[in-house]
Design an enzyme around this catalytic site. Structure first.
Site, PDB file in Angstrom:
ATOM      1  CG  ASP A  40      -2.092   0.913   1.042  1.00 18.87           C
ATOM      2  OD1 ASP A  40      -3.185   0.261   0.940  1.00 18.87           O
ATOM      3  OD2 ASP A  40      -1.936   2.022   0.920  1.00 18.87           O
ATOM      4  CG  ASP A  66       2.991   6.215  -5.909  1.00 22.06           C
ATOM      5  OD1 ASP A  66       2.053   5.250  -6.712  1.00 22.06           O
ATOM      6  OD2 ASP A  66       2.872   7.411  -6.108  1.00 22.06           O
ATOM      7  CB  SER A 145     -15.495   0.341 -10.361  1.00 19.13           C
ATOM      8  OG  SER A 145     -16.491   1.027 -10.105  1.00 19.13           O
ATOM      9  CE1 TYR A 157     -12.303   4.499  -8.667  1.00 21.81           C
ATOM     10  CE2 TYR A 157     -14.641   4.164  -9.377  1.00 21.81           C
ATOM     11  CZ  TYR A 157     -13.450   3.683  -8.833  1.00 21.81           C
ATOM     12  OH  TYR A 157     -13.605   2.629  -8.075  1.00 21.81           O
ATOM     13  CE  LYS A 161     -11.091   1.474 -10.437  1.00 18.78           C
ATOM     14  NZ  LYS A 161     -10.050   0.462  -9.795  1.00 18.78           N
TER      15      LYS A 161
HETATM   16  N1  NAD Z   1     -15.800   0.937  -2.461  1.00 21.14           N
HETATM   17  C1  NAD Z   1     -16.176   1.073  -3.538  1.00 21.14           C
HETATM   18  O1  NAD Z   1     -17.520   1.097  -3.432  1.00 21.14           O
HETATM   19  C2  NAD Z   1     -15.802   0.334  -4.734  1.00 21.14           C
HETATM   20  C3  NAD Z   1     -16.536   0.021  -5.823  1.00 21.14           C
HETATM   21  C4  NAD Z   1     -15.764  -0.552  -6.765  1.00 21.14           C
HETATM   22  C5  NAD Z   1     -14.570  -0.633  -7.041  1.00 21.14           C
HETATM   23  N2  NAD Z   1     -13.853  -0.177  -6.006  1.00 21.14           N
HETATM   24  C6  NAD Z   1     -12.216  -0.392  -6.177  1.00 21.14           C
HETATM   25  O2  NAD Z   1     -11.809  -1.225  -5.069  1.00 21.14           O
HETATM   26  C7  NAD Z   1     -10.522  -1.004  -5.081  1.00 21.14           C
HETATM   27  C8  NAD Z   1     -10.292  -1.110  -3.555  1.00 21.14           C
HETATM   28  O3  NAD Z   1     -11.013   0.322  -3.159  1.00 21.14           O
HETATM   29  P1  NAD Z   1     -11.559   0.449  -1.591  1.00 21.14           P
HETATM   30  O4  NAD Z   1     -12.859   0.470  -1.654  1.00 21.14           O
HETATM   31  O5  NAD Z   1     -10.676  -0.453  -0.503  1.00 21.14           O
HETATM   32  O6  NAD Z   1     -11.100   1.833  -1.202  1.00 21.14           O
HETATM   33  P2  NAD Z   1      -9.946   2.101  -0.054  1.00 21.14           P
HETATM   34  O7  NAD Z   1      -9.739   3.645  -0.296  1.00 21.14           O
HETATM   35  O8  NAD Z   1     -10.318   1.734   1.183  1.00 21.14           O
HETATM   36  O9  NAD Z   1      -8.660   1.322  -0.545  1.00 21.14           O
HETATM   37  C9  NAD Z   1      -7.566   1.767  -1.633  1.00 21.14           C
HETATM   38  C10 NAD Z   1      -6.403   1.464  -0.984  1.00 21.14           C
HETATM   39  O10 NAD Z   1      -5.333   1.949  -2.155  1.00 21.14           O
HETATM   40  C11 NAD Z   1      -4.087   2.394  -1.708  1.00 21.14           C
HETATM   41  N3  NAD Z   1      -3.507   3.205  -2.817  1.00 21.14           N
HETATM   42  C12 NAD Z   1      -4.072   4.409  -3.597  1.00 21.14           C
HETATM   43  N4  NAD Z   1      -3.278   4.871  -4.369  1.00 21.14           N
HETATM   44  C13 NAD Z   1      -2.238   3.982  -4.282  1.00 21.14           C
HETATM   45  C14 NAD Z   1      -0.711   3.912  -4.962  1.00 21.14           C
HETATM   46  N5  NAD Z   1      -0.675   4.638  -5.866  1.00 21.14           N
HETATM   47  N6  NAD Z   1       0.022   2.986  -4.522  1.00 21.14           N
HETATM   48  C15 NAD Z   1      -0.502   1.962  -3.684  1.00 21.14           C
HETATM   49  N7  NAD Z   1      -1.498   1.976  -3.107  1.00 21.14           N
HETATM   50  C16 NAD Z   1      -2.306   2.889  -3.174  1.00 21.14           C
HETATM   51  C17 NAD Z   1      -4.846   3.323  -0.546  1.00 21.14           C
HETATM   52  O11 NAD Z   1      -3.735   3.817   0.184  1.00 21.14           O
HETATM   53  C18 NAD Z   1      -5.851   2.418  -0.045  1.00 21.14           C
HETATM   54  O12 NAD Z   1      -5.427   1.792   1.202  1.00 21.14           O
HETATM   55  C19 NAD Z   1     -10.331   0.297  -5.717  1.00 21.14           C
HETATM   56  O13 NAD Z   1      -9.463  -0.197  -6.987  1.00 21.14           O
HETATM   57  C20 NAD Z   1     -11.567   0.877  -6.028  1.00 21.14           C
HETATM   58  O14 NAD Z   1     -11.465   1.646  -6.960  1.00 21.14           O
HETATM   59  C21 NAD Z   1     -14.251   0.242  -4.759  1.00 21.14           C
END
Ligand code: NAD
Length: 256
Positions: A40, A66, A145, A157, A161
């Site tokens: 992360d 990153d 997503s 976004y 995706k």
């Molecule tokens: N929560 C929703 O409703 C939802 C819906 C559809 C898809 N998603 C996708 O699910 C995945 C997980 O999201 P989540 O809901 O757990 O959100 P979240 O924000 O809890 O988790 C995302 C994680 O990615 C990390 N991150 C961000 N940029 C980064 C980088 N450059 N390098 C390394 N780590 C990085 C963040 O620090 C965070 O811990 C994402 O790809 C998101 O787009 C989420």
């Protein structure tokens, strides 16, 4: 960088493992017996997930970087090679969301969203692709997503995706004949830090199951795709959204 003893078998590498979904996937793979690499950008968050796994008796390591930083990703791979923890499973779950349309998304923000959500997944795939091939039964899972399936009012976004879904299909050609499968999962609204909780009523109204998806449910789909049962599922997009995209939601379904 934190490591724990017992790193001996091929691992599950999860990006975004400090986040809501990434940590759920990490817990599921650890419960299924896989050593887990928690990556992360927030090192402390990755450490929290890895430490929680270790407490359950699992093997885990945490890495803060990153995913858009190619040399950092390569350095991490070098380290994992030295501790015999190169992955058989890679789950690209790291992502960022910017809630804006064209007029409210500046070019730098647009680029950053694409950089993390698309180029980051590409960078991790490029670094660890040979390890997936070497494992003989590698699995690459990209967390996209439902915003990548049709128009959504988050321009950057939704663009990113959609690109991730098609990157998934293109990668099938890269891994042709190697035993590696590549699939995308498109979750609907999930209760994680990324969710806009103020829009909860709208999510519930538009979702036939009348609830948002639990991260554990998406983690379960990851576990299935990682299994031998899913060996012929390749280049597919698995939608996990409670039926939200299966129905016509231009009008309010509750009133019809
Ligand atoms: N929560 C929703 O409703 C939802 C819906 C559809 C898809 N998603 C996708 O699910 C995945 C997980 O999201 P989540 O809901 O757990 O959100 P979240 O924000 O809890 O988790 C995302 C994680 O990615 C990390 N991150 C961000 N940029 C980064 C980088 N450059 N390098 C390394 N780590 C990085 C963040 O620090 C965070 O811990 C994402 O790809 C998101 O787009 C989420």
């Amino acid at each position: 960088m934190t490591t724990w003893p017992g790193m001996q078998r091929r691992s599950a590498l999860i990006t975004g493992a400090g986040g809501g979904l990434g940590s759920a996937i990490a817990h599921r793979f650890a419960a299924d017996g896989h050593p887990v690499v928690c990556l992360d950008i927030e090192h402390a968050a990755a450490e929290r997930t890895a430490a929680a796994l270790v407490e359950t008796g699992a093997t885990a390591t945490a890495y803060g970087l990153d995913i858009t930083n190619e040399s950092a990703v390569e350095a991490m791979r070098e380290f994992l090679a030295t501790v015999d923890m190169l992955p058989r499973l890679v789950i690209n779950a790291a992502g960022i969301l910017y809630r804006g349309q064209v007029d409210t998304t500046d070019p730098a923000t647009f680029r950053r969203v694409l950089d993390v959500n698309v180029t980051g997944a590409y960078t991790v795939t490029r670094a660890f692709g040979p390890d997936l091939v070497a494992s003989g039964t590698g699995r690459l899972i990209n967390i996209a997503s439902i915003a990548g399936m049709n128009g959504h009012p988050f321009t950057a976004y939704a663009t990113s995706k959609g690109a991730l879904v098609n990157l998934t299909r293109a990668l099938v050609l890269d891994f042709w004949g190697t035993g590696v499968t590549v699939n995308a999962i498109c979750p609907g609204a999930m209760d994680t830090p990324m969710l806009n909780r103020s829009a909860m009523a709208s999510f519930l109204r538009k979702t036939p199951t009348k609830r948002v998806t639990a991260p554990d449910e998406v983690a379960g789909v990851c576990a299935f795709l990682a299994s031998g049962d899913a060996a012929s599922i390749n280049g597919q997009t698995v939608v996990v959204d409670g039926g939200a995209t299966a129905v016509f939601s231009y009008t309010d379904q509750e009133s019809s």
